[in-house]
Design a protein around this motif. Structure first.
Motif, PDB file in Angstrom:
ATOM      1  N   ALA A   1       0.829  -1.008   0.187  1.00  0.00           N
ATOM      2  CA  ALA A   1       0.238  -0.255  -0.003  1.00  0.00           C
ATOM      3  C   ALA A   1       0.798   1.372  -0.049  1.00  0.00           C
ATOM      4  O   ALA A   1       2.260   0.719   0.567  1.00  0.00           O
ATOM      5  CB  ALA A   1      -0.746   0.509   1.174  1.00  0.00           C
ATOM      6  N   GLU A   2       0.142   2.677  -0.846  1.00  0.00           N
ATOM      7  CA  GLU A   2       0.907   3.534  -0.763  1.00  0.00           C
ATOM      8  C   GLU A   2       1.440   3.936   0.848  1.00  0.00           C
ATOM      9  O   GLU A   2       0.663   3.922   1.933  1.00  0.00           O
ATOM     10  CB  GLU A   2      -0.059   4.866  -1.208  1.00  0.00           C
ATOM     11  N   GLU A   3       2.686   5.053   0.810  1.00  0.00           N
ATOM     12  CA  GLU A   3       3.040   4.915   2.303  1.00  0.00           C
ATOM     13  C   GLU A   3       2.210   5.703   3.415  1.00  0.00           C
ATOM     14  O   GLU A   3       2.268   5.784   4.607  1.00  0.00           O
ATOM     15  CB  GLU A   3       3.934   5.608   2.266  1.00  0.00           C
ATOM     16  N   THR A   4       1.348   7.003   2.119  1.00  0.00           N
ATOM     17  CA  THR A   4       0.427   7.739   3.489  1.00  0.00           C
ATOM     18  C   THR A   4      -0.380   7.132   4.574  1.00  0.00           C
ATOM     19  O   THR A   4      -1.349   7.879   4.412  1.00  0.00           O
ATOM     20  CB  THR A   4       0.044   8.645   2.057  1.00  0.00           C
ATOM     21  N   LEU A   5      -1.257   5.886   3.465  1.00  0.00           N
ATOM     22  CA  LEU A   5      -2.121   5.095   4.177  1.00  0.00           C
ATOM     23  C   LEU A   5      -1.157   4.941   5.725  1.00  0.00           C
ATOM     24  O   LEU A   5      -2.601   4.251   6.476  1.00  0.00           O
ATOM     25  CB  LEU A   5      -2.491   4.091   3.410  1.00  0.00           C
ATOM     26  N   PHE A   6       0.378   5.421   5.857  1.00  0.00           N
ATOM     27  CA  PHE A   6       0.695   4.357   7.235  1.00  0.00           C
ATOM     28  C   PHE A   6       0.580   5.159   8.474  1.00  0.00           C
ATOM     29  O   PHE A   6       0.722   6.765   8.168  1.00  0.00           O
ATOM     30  CB  PHE A   6       1.648   3.397   7.106  1.00  0.00           C
TER      31      PHE A   6
END
Length: 478
Positions: free
Chosen positions: A172-177
């Motif tokens: 998943a995209e880093e910004t979702l973490f």
């Protein structure tokens, strides 16, 4: 401070001289910004600290432009007390926070925090992510309002960690973490604060590599799990009392290993952690470190983009160490080297890169930043400024670092000298119930407690005296 007035050359007008002097005055009064980077549960497992397996190019790049402290230590191997010690410049016994439930302004209403001190001196202050442990301040939503001029906002995560798996690779995209979200807000605050006339103190606290080790898949893909080296010494030190030294890996056992395909998620088996599970855990920790390293690089690039990098002090630190299988331990919560040894990197504008190999403490950060920024030094700080070291001045001090933990009703005071780790466990009435001593030059893995060796009788006496002499703020050493 001596001011050298500009020389007046022939043909130079008085107006130009006055303008020159005024410009000098503005520069002289300009305060340095602070970019304050915390990484949760990060031990010195970085390329810049000599690890050849971890991939950490951005933190290593920062270290190559900074002073790297190779022997830096937390004062308490638990998030809350360690962070509060750093943020108040006082030992946990002095500021009153030795657990994860008491709130600092309840137990110590007159406390002065590091960002609050900068706020009181005209700085814009803001935090994103985990700087204080949220259990020791007002709330997870508002953090410590007295410390920040810009209201705190709780970070969010769109990655599910509710299955309690200890290790999870997510494509998943880093910004979702949560750490990606922290970095987004950190960059936005950096851009916002850099435009203001006031100097800024921006604290960015990343939550990994704290358990669970959840990170984007691309960081797991950097490593071959089967090639990761397990801890070479997984037994208790000889001549040791594990009732005081060890824990039962309860933090890790609050999570679960990844099951085989199609299998159920079940707890770790009782007893020693298997090699297969150890490799999975190491893979998760390494991937999490590389994830945070990438975010740190992104944050530092944003600092450069603001044009403020040359006037910004950068400090990066971990809040305590972490056992990764050594002595059969996983987690922190011990007085041993691996639970207390932390990375500490400080960059002052205009200073050269160097390494310092004497013990220092996280307690030293408060007075260091205060001196570096030219602020008034609070009188109740228990650490020592490291500014002269960062600037390259010779240092002939005999430095020690003292970490502390409590178990079985006793406090373990563990002193790190240049060569040794010496620990005394004291009851409330001052009785010593256990001691250990390790020669870390010759036994860096702490495999043998040499406290009873006949040839070390005088050494033990000297170390006992050193511990007492350096016991300011440690109540049972009085």
């Amino acid at each position: 401070m001596k001011i050298n007035f500009p020389k007046v050359c022939k043909g130079t007008s008085l107006l130009l001289v006055l303008l020159s002097m005024n410009s000098f005055s503005v520069l002289a009064e300009q305060k340095a910004n602070i970019l304050f980077i915390a990484v949760d549960d990060l031990k010195p497992l970085l390329g810049s600290y000599g690890n050849s397996q971890v991939i950490s190019p951005n933190i290593d790049g920062l270290a190559s432009q900074s002073t790297l402290f190779s022997k830096a230590y937390a004062q308490y191997p638990v998030c809350g007390p360690s962070r509060m010690s750093l943020m108040t410049g006082q030992h946990p016994e002095t500021n009153g926070i030795m657990n994860l439930k008491d709130k600092i302004r309840d137990v110590n209403p007159d406390v002065l925090t590091l960002p609050q001190h900068f706020k009181n001196h005209g700085y814009q202050t803001a935090a994103v992510g985990k700087i204080f442990d949220p259990r020791n301040v007002e709330s997870r939503e508002s953090d410590d309002p007295q410390s920040w001029t810009i209201a705190y906002k709780k970070p969010v995560s769109n990655i599910n960690e509710k299955d309690k798996r200890a290790v999870k690779s997510v494509d998943a995209e880093e910004t979702l973490f949560v750490d990606g979200n922290i970095n987004q807000r950190g960059k936005a605050l950096l851009k916002q604060m850099a435009k203001d006339e006031k100097p800024f103190f921006l604290a960015v606290g990343y939550k990994k590599p704290h358990l669970p080790f959840v990170a984007p898949k691309k960081y797991f893909d950097l490593y071959d799990r089967e090639k990761l080296s397990l801890a070479s010494h997984q037994q208790a030190p000889t001549n040791s009392n594990i009732d005081y030294l060890f824990h039962k890996n309860n933090e890790l056992r609050g999570y679960k290993p990844t099951p085989k395909a199609g299998g159920k998620i079940v707890p770790y088996p009782k007893g020693a952690i298997s090699e297969q599970h150890q490799k999975e855990l190491l893979h998760g920790y390494y991937a999490s470190v590389s994830f945070i390293d990438s975010l740190v690089g992104d944050l530092l690039a944003e600092l450069e983009a603001t044009g403020q990098a040359d006037n910004t002090i950068v400090v990066l630190w971990g809040d305590h160490g972490f056992h990764l299988g050594d002595h059969g331990l996983w987690g922190k919560h011990t007085t041993m080297e691996q639970a207390n040894h932390v990375p500490l990197i400080i960059k002052l504008p205009g200073s050269n890169s160097r390494q310092f190999h004497q013990p220092v403490e996280l307690l030293d950060i408060f007075p260091t930043l205060t001196e570096a920024a030219g602020l008034t030094m609070p009188k109740n700080l228990q650490g020592n400024s490291l500014v002269s070291i960062v600037k390259g001045a010779p240092d002939s001090n005999s430095r020690v670092a003292i970490s502390q933990y409590k178990r079985k009703g006793a406090y373990g005071y563990s002193m790190r000298t240049d060569q040794y780790r010496y620990t005394e466990w004291l009851t409330a009435n001052g009785k010593v119930v256990y001691r250990d001593l390790y020669d870390l030059d010759n036994d860096p893995l702490e495999t043998k407690n040499i406290i009873e060796a006949k040839q070390h009788v005088e050494l033990v006496k000297q170390l006992h005296s050193m511990l007492k002499i350096n016991g300011e703020g440690l109540n049972r050493l009085k």
